[in-house]
Design an enzyme around this catalytic site. Structure first.
Site, PDB file in Angstrom:
ATOM      1  CB  SER A 189     -23.103  -9.887   8.325  1.00  0.00           C
ATOM      2  OG  SER A 189     -24.740 -10.131   7.988  1.00  0.00           O
ATOM      3  N   GLY A 190     -20.436 -10.417   9.582  1.00  0.00           N
ATOM      4  CA  GLY A 190     -18.966 -10.157   9.844  1.00  0.00           C
ATOM      5  C   GLY A 190     -18.405 -10.844  10.545  1.00  0.00           C
ATOM      6  CG  ASP A 320     -16.843 -20.671   8.395  1.00  0.00           C
ATOM      7  OD1 ASP A 320     -17.241 -19.984   9.220  1.00  0.00           O
ATOM      8  OD2 ASP A 320     -17.019 -20.416   7.126  1.00  0.00           O
TER       9      ASP A 320
HETATM   10 CA    CA Z   1     -18.194 -18.121   8.906  1.00  0.00          CA
END
Ligand code: CA
Length: 587
Positions: A189-190, A320
Protein backbone atom coordinates in the site's frame (compact mmCIF):
# COMPACT_ATOMS: atom_id res chain seq x y z
CA UNK A 1 -21.82 -35.99 2.25
CA UNK A 2 -19.30 -34.37 -0.07
CA UNK A 3 -17.78 -32.60 2.84
CA UNK A 4 -16.74 -35.81 4.59
CA UNK A 5 -15.17 -37.24 1.45
CA UNK A 6 -13.22 -34.03 0.90
CA UNK A 7 -12.06 -33.94 4.50
CA UNK A 8 -10.82 -37.52 4.30
CA UNK A 9 -8.97 -36.78 1.05
CA UNK A 10 -7.33 -33.74 2.60
CA UNK A 11 -6.23 -35.83 5.57
CA UNK A 12 -4.45 -38.34 3.33
CA UNK A 13 -2.66 -35.56 1.47
CA UNK A 14 -1.57 -33.93 4.73
CA UNK A 15 -0.04 -37.19 5.90
CA UNK A 16 2.18 -37.34 2.81
CA UNK A 17 3.58 -33.80 3.14
CA UNK A 18 5.78 -32.23 5.76
CA UNK A 19 2.92 -30.01 6.95
CA UNK A 20 0.65 -30.47 9.85
CA UNK A 21 -2.32 -28.17 9.94
CA UNK A 22 -3.70 -26.44 6.86
CA UNK A 23 -2.68 -27.95 3.51
CA UNK A 24 -2.74 -26.75 -0.09
CA UNK A 25 -5.70 -29.11 -0.53
CA UNK A 26 -7.58 -27.33 2.29
CA UNK A 27 -6.97 -23.99 0.58
CA UNK A 28 -7.94 -25.35 -2.84
CA UNK A 29 -11.21 -26.83 -1.59
CA UNK A 30 -12.18 -24.08 0.83
CA UNK A 31 -15.55 -23.44 -0.79
CA UNK A 32 -16.76 -27.06 -0.55
CA UNK A 33 -15.19 -27.86 2.86
CA UNK A 34 -17.95 -26.03 4.70
CA UNK A 35 -16.75 -26.85 8.21
CA UNK A 36 -13.90 -24.33 7.88
CA UNK A 37 -13.02 -21.00 6.23
CA UNK A 38 -9.29 -20.98 5.46
CA UNK A 39 -9.01 -18.38 2.68
CA UNK A 40 -9.83 -14.75 2.18
CA UNK A 41 -12.83 -14.75 -0.15
CA UNK A 42 -14.19 -18.16 0.97
CA UNK A 43 -12.18 -19.69 -1.88
CA UNK A 44 -9.15 -18.22 -3.62
CA UNK A 45 -11.41 -17.33 -6.60
CA UNK A 46 -13.01 -14.85 -4.15
CA UNK A 47 -16.61 -15.89 -4.94
CA UNK A 48 -17.76 -15.49 -1.31
CA UNK A 49 -20.43 -18.11 -1.99
CA UNK A 50 -21.29 -20.90 0.46
CA UNK A 51 -23.05 -24.11 -0.64
CA UNK A 52 -24.66 -24.26 2.83
CA UNK A 53 -28.45 -23.94 2.91
CA UNK A 54 -29.33 -24.87 6.51
CA UNK A 55 -30.02 -21.18 7.01
CA UNK A 56 -32.34 -20.17 4.19
CA UNK A 57 -35.10 -17.79 3.12
CA UNK A 58 -37.70 -19.70 5.17
CA UNK A 59 -35.88 -19.69 8.52
CA UNK A 60 -33.45 -16.75 8.44
CA UNK A 61 -35.82 -14.66 10.57
CA UNK A 62 -34.88 -17.02 13.44
CA UNK A 63 -31.17 -16.08 13.22
CA UNK A 64 -29.94 -15.04 16.69
CA UNK A 65 -26.53 -14.26 18.26
CA UNK A 66 -24.53 -17.28 19.49
CA UNK A 67 -21.72 -15.16 20.95
CA UNK A 68 -19.99 -11.79 20.60
CA UNK A 69 -16.32 -10.93 21.15
CA UNK A 70 -14.80 -7.52 21.93
CA UNK A 71 -11.46 -6.49 20.46
CA UNK A 72 -11.02 -4.36 23.55
CA UNK A 73 -8.65 -1.51 24.30
CA UNK A 74 -8.88 2.02 22.98
CA UNK A 75 -8.04 1.09 19.39
CA UNK A 76 -11.64 0.79 18.26
CA UNK A 77 -11.98 1.85 14.68
CA UNK A 78 -12.16 0.62 11.10
CA UNK A 79 -12.71 -3.13 11.58
CA UNK A 80 -12.57 -4.40 7.98
CA UNK A 81 -11.43 -8.00 8.51
CA UNK A 82 -12.79 -11.28 7.25
CA UNK A 83 -12.41 -13.98 9.93
CA UNK A 84 -10.71 -17.35 9.31
CA UNK A 85 -12.12 -20.52 10.94
CA UNK A 86 -10.00 -23.66 11.40
CA UNK A 87 -9.79 -26.53 13.87
CA UNK A 88 -12.21 -25.02 16.38
CA UNK A 89 -10.57 -21.57 16.34
CA UNK A 90 -11.57 -18.27 14.73
CA UNK A 91 -8.71 -15.96 13.76
CA UNK A 92 -9.62 -12.32 13.23
CA UNK A 93 -7.47 -9.26 12.74
CA UNK A 94 -8.25 -5.86 14.24
CA UNK A 95 -7.32 -2.23 13.66
CA UNK A 96 -3.75 -1.17 14.57
CA UNK A 97 -2.34 -4.52 13.38
CA UNK A 98 -3.78 -6.83 16.03
CA UNK A 99 -4.80 -10.48 15.77
CA UNK A 100 -7.10 -12.56 17.98
CA UNK A 101 -7.61 -16.32 18.28
CA UNK A 102 -11.10 -17.14 19.59
CA UNK A 103 -12.76 -20.42 20.60
CA UNK A 104 -15.27 -20.71 17.79
CA UNK A 105 -17.79 -22.58 19.96
CA UNK A 106 -17.89 -20.19 22.91
CA UNK A 107 -16.37 -16.87 21.76
CA UNK A 108 -13.67 -17.08 24.47
CA UNK A 109 -10.27 -15.54 23.68
CA UNK A 110 -7.38 -18.02 23.30
CA UNK A 111 -4.62 -15.53 22.54
CA UNK A 112 -4.02 -12.02 21.23
CA UNK A 113 -1.08 -10.56 19.28
CA UNK A 114 -0.43 -6.80 19.10
CA UNK A 115 2.17 -5.72 16.55
CA UNK A 116 4.39 -3.03 18.05
CA UNK A 117 4.06 -0.28 15.46
CA UNK A 118 6.80 2.35 15.14
CA UNK A 119 6.15 6.11 15.22
CA UNK A 120 5.68 7.62 11.78
CA UNK A 121 3.68 4.95 9.95
CA UNK A 122 1.78 6.42 6.98
CA UNK A 123 -1.46 4.53 6.37
CA UNK A 124 -3.53 6.57 3.90
CA UNK A 125 -6.98 5.35 4.77
CA UNK A 126 -7.37 4.47 8.43
CA UNK A 127 -5.52 1.98 10.64
CA UNK A 128 -7.33 -1.00 9.19
CA UNK A 129 -6.52 -4.63 8.44
CA UNK A 130 -8.55 -6.86 6.09
CA UNK A 131 -7.73 -10.31 7.43
CA UNK A 132 -5.31 -13.19 7.86
CA UNK A 133 -4.09 -16.18 5.85
CA UNK A 134 -3.44 -19.66 7.26
CA UNK A 135 -1.12 -22.48 6.14
CA UNK A 136 0.53 -25.35 7.97
CA UNK A 137 0.65 -24.40 11.63
CA UNK A 138 1.07 -20.66 10.99
CA UNK A 139 -1.39 -17.82 10.73
CA UNK A 140 -0.15 -14.78 8.77
CA UNK A 141 -1.07 -11.12 8.44
CA UNK A 142 0.32 -7.81 7.21
CA UNK A 143 1.03 -4.85 9.50
CA UNK A 144 0.79 -1.09 9.04
CA UNK A 145 4.61 -0.74 9.06
CA UNK A 146 4.74 -2.85 5.86
CA UNK A 147 5.73 -6.17 7.40
CA UNK A 148 4.38 -9.68 7.12
CA UNK A 149 4.15 -11.66 10.36
CA UNK A 150 3.80 -15.43 10.76
CA UNK A 151 2.38 -16.55 14.12
CA UNK A 152 2.10 -20.06 15.54
CA UNK A 153 -1.64 -20.69 15.20
CA UNK A 154 -1.83 -22.49 18.56
CA UNK A 155 0.14 -20.05 20.72
CA UNK A 156 0.25 -16.71 18.87
CA UNK A 157 4.07 -16.72 19.17
CA UNK A 158 6.01 -15.14 16.28
CA UNK A 159 7.39 -17.79 13.89
CA UNK A 160 8.96 -15.21 11.56
CA UNK A 161 8.56 -11.57 10.68
CA UNK A 162 9.77 -9.86 7.48
CA UNK A 163 9.90 -6.30 6.22
CA UNK A 164 8.05 -5.94 2.91
CA UNK A 165 9.07 -2.32 2.27
CA UNK A 166 10.12 0.96 3.98
CA UNK A 167 7.24 2.50 5.95
CA UNK A 168 9.14 5.81 6.05
CA UNK A 169 8.69 6.06 2.27
CA UNK A 170 4.92 5.64 2.68
CA UNK A 171 4.61 1.88 2.35
CA UNK A 172 2.15 -0.03 4.54
CA UNK A 173 0.19 -3.27 4.28
CA UNK A 174 -3.45 -3.98 5.07
CA UNK A 175 -4.76 -6.72 2.71
CA UNK A 176 -5.27 -10.38 3.55
CA UNK A 177 -2.30 -12.39 2.19
CA UNK A 178 -2.85 -15.12 -0.44
CA UNK A 179 -1.22 -18.55 -0.15
CA UNK A 180 -0.58 -20.79 -3.18
CA UNK A 181 1.61 -23.92 -3.15
CA UNK A 182 3.49 -22.93 -0.02
CA UNK A 183 4.15 -19.36 -1.15
CA UNK A 184 2.67 -16.44 0.71
CA UNK A 185 1.86 -13.72 -1.81
CA UNK A 186 1.31 -10.10 -0.78
CA UNK A 187 1.18 -6.63 -2.28
CA UNK A 188 1.88 -3.18 -0.87
CA UNK A 189 0.00 0.00 0.00
CA UNK A 190 1.09 3.61 -0.42
CA UNK A 191 -0.15 4.79 -3.82
CA UNK A 192 -0.68 8.30 -2.46
CA UNK A 193 3.03 8.58 -1.55
CA UNK A 194 4.66 7.88 -4.92
CA UNK A 195 5.69 4.34 -4.01
CA UNK A 196 6.01 1.58 -6.62
CA UNK A 197 3.36 -1.14 -6.57
CA UNK A 198 4.80 -4.62 -6.26
CA UNK A 199 3.71 -8.23 -5.77
CA UNK A 200 5.98 -10.30 -3.48
CA UNK A 201 6.13 -14.09 -2.99
CA UNK A 202 7.71 -15.48 0.21
CA UNK A 203 8.34 -19.03 1.37
CA UNK A 204 5.52 -19.60 3.87
CA UNK A 205 7.78 -21.77 6.06
CA UNK A 206 10.58 -19.28 6.73
CA UNK A 207 9.74 -15.98 5.05
CA UNK A 208 12.51 -16.20 2.42
CA UNK A 209 11.76 -13.94 -0.55
CA UNK A 210 11.18 -15.97 -3.74
CA UNK A 211 10.20 -13.39 -6.35
CA UNK A 212 9.00 -9.83 -6.80
CA UNK A 213 7.03 -8.30 -9.62
CA UNK A 214 6.76 -4.48 -9.90
CA UNK A 215 3.58 -3.15 -11.46
CA UNK A 216 5.11 -0.10 -13.20
CA UNK A 217 6.91 -0.41 -16.54
CA UNK A 218 10.67 -0.02 -16.41
CA UNK A 219 11.20 -1.63 -13.00
CA UNK A 220 12.99 -4.99 -12.78
CA UNK A 221 11.47 -8.08 -11.21
CA UNK A 222 13.51 -10.52 -9.13
CA UNK A 223 13.59 -14.31 -8.80
CA UNK A 224 15.59 -16.16 -6.12
CA UNK A 225 17.64 -13.07 -5.27
CA UNK A 226 18.57 -12.14 -8.85
CA UNK A 227 17.05 -9.75 -11.39
CA UNK A 228 14.56 -11.56 -13.62
CA UNK A 229 12.71 -9.53 -16.24
CA UNK A 230 11.65 -5.91 -16.68
CA UNK A 231 7.99 -5.07 -16.25
CA UNK A 232 6.84 -3.83 -19.66
CA UNK A 233 9.12 -1.66 -21.79
CA UNK A 234 10.95 1.36 -20.36
CA UNK A 235 9.21 4.66 -21.26
CA UNK A 236 6.74 3.02 -23.62
CA UNK A 237 3.81 4.68 -21.81
CA UNK A 238 5.50 6.97 -19.23
CA UNK A 239 7.36 10.24 -19.90
CA UNK A 240 10.89 10.82 -18.57
CA UNK A 241 11.56 9.55 -15.06
CA UNK A 242 7.96 9.63 -13.85
CA UNK A 243 7.85 5.80 -13.77
CA UNK A 244 10.38 5.78 -10.91
CA UNK A 245 7.71 6.98 -8.46
CA UNK A 246 4.79 5.76 -10.55
CA UNK A 247 2.41 4.37 -7.92
CA UNK A 248 0.31 1.37 -8.93
CA UNK A 249 0.04 0.06 -5.35
CA UNK A 250 -1.19 -3.53 -5.07
CA UNK A 251 -2.98 -2.69 -1.84
CA UNK A 252 -5.96 -5.03 -2.01
CA UNK A 253 -4.02 -8.26 -2.53
CA UNK A 254 -5.04 -10.79 -5.17
CA UNK A 255 -7.01 -13.83 -6.20
CA UNK A 256 -5.91 -17.19 -7.62
CA UNK A 257 -7.49 -19.07 -10.51
CA UNK A 258 -6.53 -22.73 -10.08
CA UNK A 259 -7.90 -23.67 -13.55
CA UNK A 260 -5.31 -21.53 -15.32
CA UNK A 261 -2.75 -21.46 -12.46
CA UNK A 262 -2.80 -17.66 -12.46
CA UNK A 263 -2.51 -15.04 -9.73
CA UNK A 264 -4.55 -11.93 -10.50
CA UNK A 265 -3.47 -8.72 -8.79
CA UNK A 266 -4.73 -5.20 -9.41
CA UNK A 267 -2.60 -2.04 -9.48
CA UNK A 268 -3.77 1.28 -8.08
CA UNK A 269 -3.64 4.80 -9.46
CA UNK A 270 -0.56 6.04 -11.29
CA UNK A 271 1.24 8.71 -9.23
CA UNK A 272 0.82 11.59 -8.90
CA UNK A 273 -2.94 12.11 -9.31
CA UNK A 274 -2.29 15.15 -11.55
CA UNK A 275 -2.47 13.29 -14.87
CA UNK A 276 -0.97 16.13 -16.90
CA UNK A 277 2.43 15.39 -15.35
CA UNK A 278 2.30 11.84 -16.76
CA UNK A 279 1.37 12.71 -20.38
CA UNK A 280 -2.08 11.34 -19.57
CA UNK A 281 -3.87 14.69 -19.69
CA UNK A 282 -4.23 14.84 -23.44
CA UNK A 283 -3.80 12.04 -25.96
CA UNK A 284 -0.10 12.20 -26.85
CA UNK A 285 1.44 10.09 -29.59
CA UNK A 286 -0.87 7.06 -29.47
CA UNK A 287 -0.89 5.41 -26.05
CA UNK A 288 2.15 7.25 -24.64
CA UNK A 289 0.19 8.50 -21.62
CA UNK A 290 -1.45 5.22 -20.65
CA UNK A 291 0.98 4.72 -17.72
CA UNK A 292 1.08 0.92 -17.66
CA UNK A 293 0.47 -1.12 -15.55
CA UNK A 294 -1.16 1.31 -13.12
CA UNK A 295 -4.98 1.07 -12.97
CA UNK A 296 -4.73 -2.45 -14.43
CA UNK A 297 -5.37 -6.08 -13.57
CA UNK A 298 -2.33 -8.31 -14.12
CA UNK A 299 -2.21 -12.11 -14.50
CA UNK A 300 0.97 -13.50 -12.90
CA UNK A 301 2.65 -16.94 -12.93
CA UNK A 302 2.80 -18.03 -9.25
CA UNK A 303 5.98 -20.01 -9.89
CA UNK A 304 8.28 -17.15 -10.94
CA UNK A 305 6.32 -13.90 -10.90
CA UNK A 306 6.31 -13.45 -14.68
CA UNK A 307 3.41 -11.48 -16.18
CA UNK A 308 1.04 -13.61 -18.30
CA UNK A 309 -1.41 -10.87 -19.35
CA UNK A 310 -2.70 -7.48 -18.36
CA UNK A 311 -5.90 -5.53 -18.77
CA UNK A 312 -5.90 -1.80 -18.05
CA UNK A 313 -9.32 -0.58 -16.88
CA UNK A 314 -8.39 3.13 -16.82
CA UNK A 315 -5.57 4.13 -19.20
CA UNK A 316 -4.65 7.85 -18.90
CA UNK A 317 -6.01 7.70 -15.36
CA UNK A 318 -6.73 11.09 -13.76
CA UNK A 319 -9.42 10.60 -11.07
CA UNK A 320 -7.73 8.16 -8.62
CA UNK A 321 -9.59 5.22 -10.17
CA UNK A 322 -7.29 2.55 -8.68
CA UNK A 323 -7.41 -0.72 -10.63
CA UNK A 324 -7.18 -2.88 -7.54
CA UNK A 325 -10.73 -4.15 -7.06
CA UNK A 326 -10.96 -7.91 -6.68
CA UNK A 327 -11.08 -10.16 -9.74
CA UNK A 328 -13.46 -13.08 -9.20
CA UNK A 329 -13.03 -16.29 -11.23
CA UNK A 330 -16.37 -17.97 -12.04
CA UNK A 331 -18.19 -20.02 -14.66
CA UNK A 332 -21.19 -18.33 -16.25
CA UNK A 333 -24.57 -19.97 -16.96
CA UNK A 334 -23.43 -20.83 -20.50
CA UNK A 335 -20.36 -22.63 -19.14
CA UNK A 336 -17.80 -19.95 -20.08
CA UNK A 337 -14.87 -19.53 -17.71
CA UNK A 338 -14.75 -15.84 -16.87
CA UNK A 339 -13.32 -13.23 -14.54
CA UNK A 340 -15.47 -10.36 -13.28
CA UNK A 341 -14.41 -7.15 -11.58
CA UNK A 342 -16.33 -4.01 -10.60
CA UNK A 343 -13.85 -1.16 -11.04
CA UNK A 344 -13.50 2.09 -9.10
CA UNK A 345 -14.27 3.81 -12.46
CA UNK A 346 -17.92 2.60 -12.35
CA UNK A 347 -17.78 -0.17 -14.98
CA UNK A 348 -18.33 -3.90 -14.36
CA UNK A 349 -15.90 -5.85 -16.54
CA UNK A 350 -16.00 -9.46 -17.72
CA UNK A 351 -12.70 -10.95 -18.93
CA UNK A 352 -11.70 -14.29 -20.43
CA UNK A 353 -9.95 -16.48 -17.88
CA UNK A 354 -7.44 -18.02 -20.33
CA UNK A 355 -5.74 -14.79 -21.34
CA UNK A 356 -7.41 -11.89 -19.51
CA UNK A 357 -8.94 -10.73 -22.81
CA UNK A 358 -11.79 -8.24 -22.66
CA UNK A 359 -15.30 -9.72 -23.02
CA UNK A 360 -17.70 -6.95 -21.94
CA UNK A 361 -18.19 -3.90 -19.73
CA UNK A 362 -21.33 -2.23 -18.41
CA UNK A 363 -22.01 0.54 -15.87
CA UNK A 364 -22.83 -0.53 -12.30
CA UNK A 365 -23.47 3.03 -11.07
CA UNK A 366 -25.82 5.61 -12.53
CA UNK A 367 -23.99 8.80 -13.41
CA UNK A 368 -20.57 8.00 -14.90
CA UNK A 369 -19.24 11.29 -16.29
CA UNK A 370 -15.59 10.70 -17.22
CA UNK A 371 -16.32 8.23 -20.06
CA UNK A 372 -19.32 7.79 -22.35
CA UNK A 373 -18.77 4.03 -22.56
CA UNK A 374 -16.22 1.28 -23.17
CA UNK A 375 -15.32 0.37 -26.76
CA UNK A 376 -15.09 -3.17 -28.20
CA UNK A 377 -11.41 -3.42 -27.20
CA UNK A 378 -12.15 -2.60 -23.55
CA UNK A 379 -10.77 0.96 -23.79
CA UNK A 380 -12.81 3.81 -22.28
CA UNK A 381 -14.36 6.41 -24.60
CA UNK A 382 -13.16 9.50 -22.69
CA UNK A 383 -15.19 12.62 -22.09
CA UNK A 384 -12.17 14.97 -22.34
CA UNK A 385 -13.90 17.93 -20.65
CA UNK A 386 -14.48 15.78 -17.56
CA UNK A 387 -10.76 15.49 -16.85
CA UNK A 388 -9.50 17.86 -14.09
CA UNK A 389 -7.67 20.69 -15.84
CA UNK A 390 -3.94 21.32 -16.19
CA UNK A 391 -2.62 23.80 -13.59
CA UNK A 392 0.17 24.77 -16.01
CA UNK A 393 -2.57 26.19 -18.27
CA UNK A 394 -4.06 28.38 -15.51
CA UNK A 395 -3.28 32.10 -15.13
CA UNK A 396 -1.02 31.67 -12.07
CA UNK A 397 -0.04 28.05 -12.75
CA UNK A 398 -1.32 26.96 -9.32
CA UNK A 399 -4.72 25.40 -9.87
CA UNK A 400 -6.26 23.73 -12.89
CA UNK A 401 -9.91 23.93 -13.87
CA UNK A 402 -12.27 22.37 -11.27
CA UNK A 403 -14.63 19.79 -12.70
CA UNK A 404 -17.38 17.63 -11.18
CA UNK A 405 -16.65 13.95 -11.88
CA UNK A 406 -18.68 10.86 -11.09
CA UNK A 407 -18.01 8.41 -9.54
CA UNK A 408 -15.92 10.08 -6.82
CA UNK A 409 -12.30 9.00 -6.28
CA UNK A 410 -13.54 6.55 -3.63
CA UNK A 411 -15.13 4.77 -6.55
CA UNK A 412 -18.35 3.31 -7.85
CA UNK A 413 -17.03 0.49 -5.71
CA UNK A 414 -14.01 0.56 -3.42
CA UNK A 415 -12.21 -2.34 -1.66
CA UNK A 416 -15.37 -3.93 -0.21
CA UNK A 417 -15.72 -7.30 -1.91
CA UNK A 418 -18.69 -8.31 -4.05
CA UNK A 419 -20.03 -11.89 -4.09
CA UNK A 420 -20.99 -14.33 -6.86
CA UNK A 421 -23.85 -16.81 -6.41
CA UNK A 422 -23.50 -20.21 -8.05
CA UNK A 423 -27.22 -20.56 -7.37
CA UNK A 424 -28.43 -17.51 -9.34
CA UNK A 425 -25.42 -16.85 -11.57
CA UNK A 426 -25.53 -13.19 -10.51
CA UNK A 427 -23.02 -10.91 -8.82
CA UNK A 428 -23.99 -8.88 -5.75
CA UNK A 429 -22.06 -5.61 -5.92
CA UNK A 430 -21.74 -3.12 -3.03
CA UNK A 431 -21.61 0.23 -4.86
CA UNK A 432 -21.87 3.94 -4.03
CA UNK A 433 -23.58 6.72 -5.98
CA UNK A 434 -21.38 9.77 -5.44
CA UNK A 435 -19.27 12.30 -7.30
CA UNK A 436 -16.61 14.92 -6.55
CA UNK A 437 -15.30 18.34 -7.33
CA UNK A 438 -11.68 17.69 -8.30
CA UNK A 439 -8.81 19.91 -9.47
CA UNK A 440 -5.09 19.54 -10.14
CA UNK A 441 -2.15 21.38 -8.60
CA UNK A 442 1.60 21.34 -9.19
CA UNK A 443 3.52 18.69 -7.20
CA UNK A 444 7.02 17.26 -6.97
CA UNK A 445 8.00 13.96 -5.35
CA UNK A 446 9.34 14.03 -1.79
CA UNK A 447 9.97 10.79 0.11
CA UNK A 448 7.28 10.10 2.71
CA UNK A 449 5.06 13.05 1.65
CA UNK A 450 1.67 12.88 -0.05
CA UNK A 451 2.18 12.86 -3.83
CA UNK A 452 -1.18 13.87 -5.28
CA UNK A 453 -1.09 17.23 -7.01
CA UNK A 454 -4.86 17.35 -6.60
CA UNK A 455 -7.63 18.56 -4.32
CA UNK A 456 -11.18 17.25 -4.05
CA UNK A 457 -14.54 17.32 -2.28
CA UNK A 458 -16.87 14.32 -2.42
CA UNK A 459 -20.62 14.98 -2.80
CA UNK A 460 -23.66 12.71 -2.81
CA UNK A 461 -25.41 12.28 -6.19
CA UNK A 462 -28.81 11.65 -4.57
CA UNK A 463 -30.57 13.00 -1.49
CA UNK A 464 -31.89 9.70 -0.17
CA UNK A 465 -28.98 7.30 -0.64
CA UNK A 466 -25.33 6.85 -1.51
CA UNK A 467 -25.00 3.11 -0.79
CA UNK A 468 -26.46 0.81 -3.44
CA UNK A 469 -26.18 -2.99 -3.35
CA UNK A 470 -27.00 -4.30 -6.82
CA UNK A 471 -27.69 -7.77 -8.19
CA UNK A 472 -26.02 -7.82 -11.61
CA UNK A 473 -26.32 -10.43 -14.37
CA UNK A 474 -22.74 -10.73 -15.67
CA UNK A 475 -23.89 -12.01 -19.06
CA UNK A 476 -26.06 -8.99 -19.88
CA UNK A 477 -24.92 -6.32 -17.41
CA UNK A 478 -28.58 -5.99 -16.37
CA UNK A 479 -29.37 -4.86 -12.81
CA UNK A 480 -31.85 -7.37 -11.36
CA UNK A 481 -32.52 -5.27 -8.28
CA UNK A 482 -31.06 -2.48 -6.18
CA UNK A 483 -31.05 -2.10 -2.37
CA UNK A 484 -30.45 1.54 -1.39
CA UNK A 485 -28.73 2.68 1.81
CA UNK A 486 -28.36 6.20 3.19
CA UNK A 487 -24.64 6.01 4.08
CA UNK A 488 -21.95 4.74 1.67
CA UNK A 489 -21.54 0.95 1.75
CA UNK A 490 -18.04 -0.03 2.91
CA UNK A 491 -18.29 -3.73 3.87
CA UNK A 492 -18.17 -7.07 2.04
CA UNK A 493 -20.99 -9.23 0.68
CA UNK A 494 -21.61 -13.01 0.92
CA UNK A 495 -24.14 -15.26 -0.84
CA UNK A 496 -25.36 -18.74 0.11
CA UNK A 497 -27.15 -21.71 -1.44
CA UNK A 498 -29.91 -20.86 1.03
CA UNK A 499 -30.76 -17.94 -1.29
CA UNK A 500 -29.41 -15.26 1.02
CA UNK A 501 -27.24 -12.20 0.47
CA UNK A 502 -25.48 -11.08 3.68
CA UNK A 503 -23.85 -7.66 4.16
CA UNK A 504 -23.60 -4.87 6.73
CA UNK A 505 -24.18 -1.12 6.67
CA UNK A 506 -22.17 1.75 8.22
CA UNK A 507 -25.30 2.39 10.31
CA UNK A 508 -24.57 -0.93 12.06
CA UNK A 509 -27.21 -3.23 10.61
CA UNK A 510 -26.20 -6.74 9.58
CA UNK A 511 -28.71 -7.70 6.86
CA UNK A 512 -29.88 -10.76 4.90
CA UNK A 513 -31.62 -10.11 1.57
CA UNK A 514 -33.49 -12.46 -0.77
CA UNK A 515 -31.03 -13.19 -3.62
CA UNK A 516 -33.77 -13.05 -6.27
CA UNK A 517 -35.80 -10.03 -5.17
CA UNK A 518 -33.58 -7.93 -2.89
CA UNK A 519 -36.28 -8.08 -0.21
CA UNK A 520 -34.94 -7.59 3.33
CA UNK A 521 -35.59 -10.86 5.21
CA UNK A 522 -33.62 -10.23 8.42
CA UNK A 523 -31.45 -7.64 10.14
CA UNK A 524 -29.61 -7.15 13.43
CA UNK A 525 -28.19 -3.93 14.90
CA UNK A 526 -24.56 -4.64 15.90
CA UNK A 527 -23.95 -1.45 17.89
CA UNK A 528 -21.30 0.15 15.64
CA UNK A 529 -20.87 0.56 11.91
CA UNK A 530 -20.15 -2.48 9.74
CA UNK A 531 -17.22 -2.23 7.33
CA UNK A 532 -16.21 -5.90 7.73
CA UNK A 533 -16.78 -9.03 5.67
CA UNK A 534 -19.22 -11.86 6.52
CA UNK A 535 -18.41 -15.58 6.55
CA UNK A 536 -20.42 -18.75 7.17
CA UNK A 537 -19.47 -22.29 8.15
CA UNK A 538 -20.99 -25.31 9.87
CA UNK A 539 -20.14 -27.03 13.13
CA UNK A 540 -21.89 -30.08 14.60
CA UNK A 541 -24.58 -29.88 11.94
CA UNK A 542 -25.41 -26.24 12.60
CA UNK A 543 -24.68 -23.32 10.25
CA UNK A 544 -23.05 -20.18 11.71
CA UNK A 545 -22.63 -16.68 10.28
CA UNK A 546 -20.07 -14.13 11.55
CA UNK A 547 -19.43 -10.45 10.92
CA UNK A 548 -17.01 -7.93 12.42
CA UNK A 549 -18.54 -4.60 13.49
CA UNK A 550 -16.60 -1.35 14.05
CA UNK A 551 -16.97 1.99 12.22
CA UNK A 552 -14.16 3.55 10.26
CA UNK A 553 -12.22 3.18 7.03
CA UNK A 554 -11.62 5.80 4.39
CA UNK A 555 -15.06 7.47 4.24
CA UNK A 556 -14.97 9.36 7.58
CA UNK A 557 -11.42 10.53 6.76
CA UNK A 558 -11.77 11.49 3.10
CA UNK A 559 -15.51 11.75 2.53
CA UNK A 560 -15.87 15.56 2.30
CA UNK A 561 -19.56 16.46 2.42
CA UNK A 562 -20.35 12.75 2.62
CA UNK A 563 -18.44 12.22 5.89
CA UNK A 564 -21.35 13.70 7.85
CA UNK A 565 -23.38 10.64 6.91
CA UNK A 566 -21.00 8.47 8.95
CA UNK A 567 -18.90 10.53 11.36
CA UNK A 568 -21.62 10.62 14.05
CA UNK A 569 -21.47 6.79 14.30
CA UNK A 570 -19.92 5.25 17.41
CA UNK A 571 -16.61 3.41 17.22
CA UNK A 572 -16.49 -0.29 18.00
CA UNK A 573 -14.70 -3.57 17.63
CA UNK A 574 -16.88 -6.66 18.00
CA UNK A 575 -17.06 -10.05 16.30
CA UNK A 576 -20.71 -11.14 16.14
CA UNK A 577 -21.54 -14.81 15.51
CA UNK A 578 -25.09 -15.97 14.74
CA UNK A 579 -26.96 -19.22 14.24
CA UNK A 580 -30.51 -20.49 13.88
CA UNK A 581 -31.36 -22.62 16.94
CA UNK A 582 -31.40 -26.28 15.89
CA UNK A 583 -35.14 -26.90 16.30
CA UNK A 584 -35.98 -23.83 14.23
CA UNK A 585 -33.61 -24.74 11.40
CA UNK A 586 -35.54 -27.85 10.41
CA UNK A 587 -37.81 -26.94 7.55
CA1 CA B 1 -5.43 5.66 -4.91
Amino acid sequence: MNRFIMTAAAGILAATTAHAGVTESDLKNDQTMTNQVVTNGMGRHLQRYSPLDTINKENVDNLVPAWAFSMGGEKQRGQEAQPIVYDGVMYVTGSYSRMYAIDVMTGKELWQYDARLPEGILPCCDVINRGAAIYGDNIYFGTLDARIVALDRKTGKVAWRKKIADYKAGYSYTAAPLIVDGKIIVGNSGGEFGIVGMVYAYDADNGDLIWTRPMIEGHMGTYMGKESTMTGELNATWPGDMWKTGGGATWLGGSYDADTDTLVFGAGNPAPWNSHLRNAGTPVDGNKGDNLYAASRVGIDPENGEIKWHFQTTPREGWDYDGVNEVVAYTDRSGNKRYATADRNGYFYVLNREDGAFVSASPFVKDISWASGIDETGRPIFVEENRPGNPAASADGKKGEVIFASPSFLGGKNWMPMAFSQKTGNFYVPSNEWGMDIWNEPITYKKGAAYLGAGFTIKPNYEDHIGSLKAIDPETGEWKWEFKNDAPLWGGVMTTAGGLVFFGTPEGEFIALDDETGEKLWSFQTGSGIVGQPITWEMDGEQYVSIVSGSGGAVPLWGGEVAKKVNYLNQGGMVWTFKVPRQMAQN
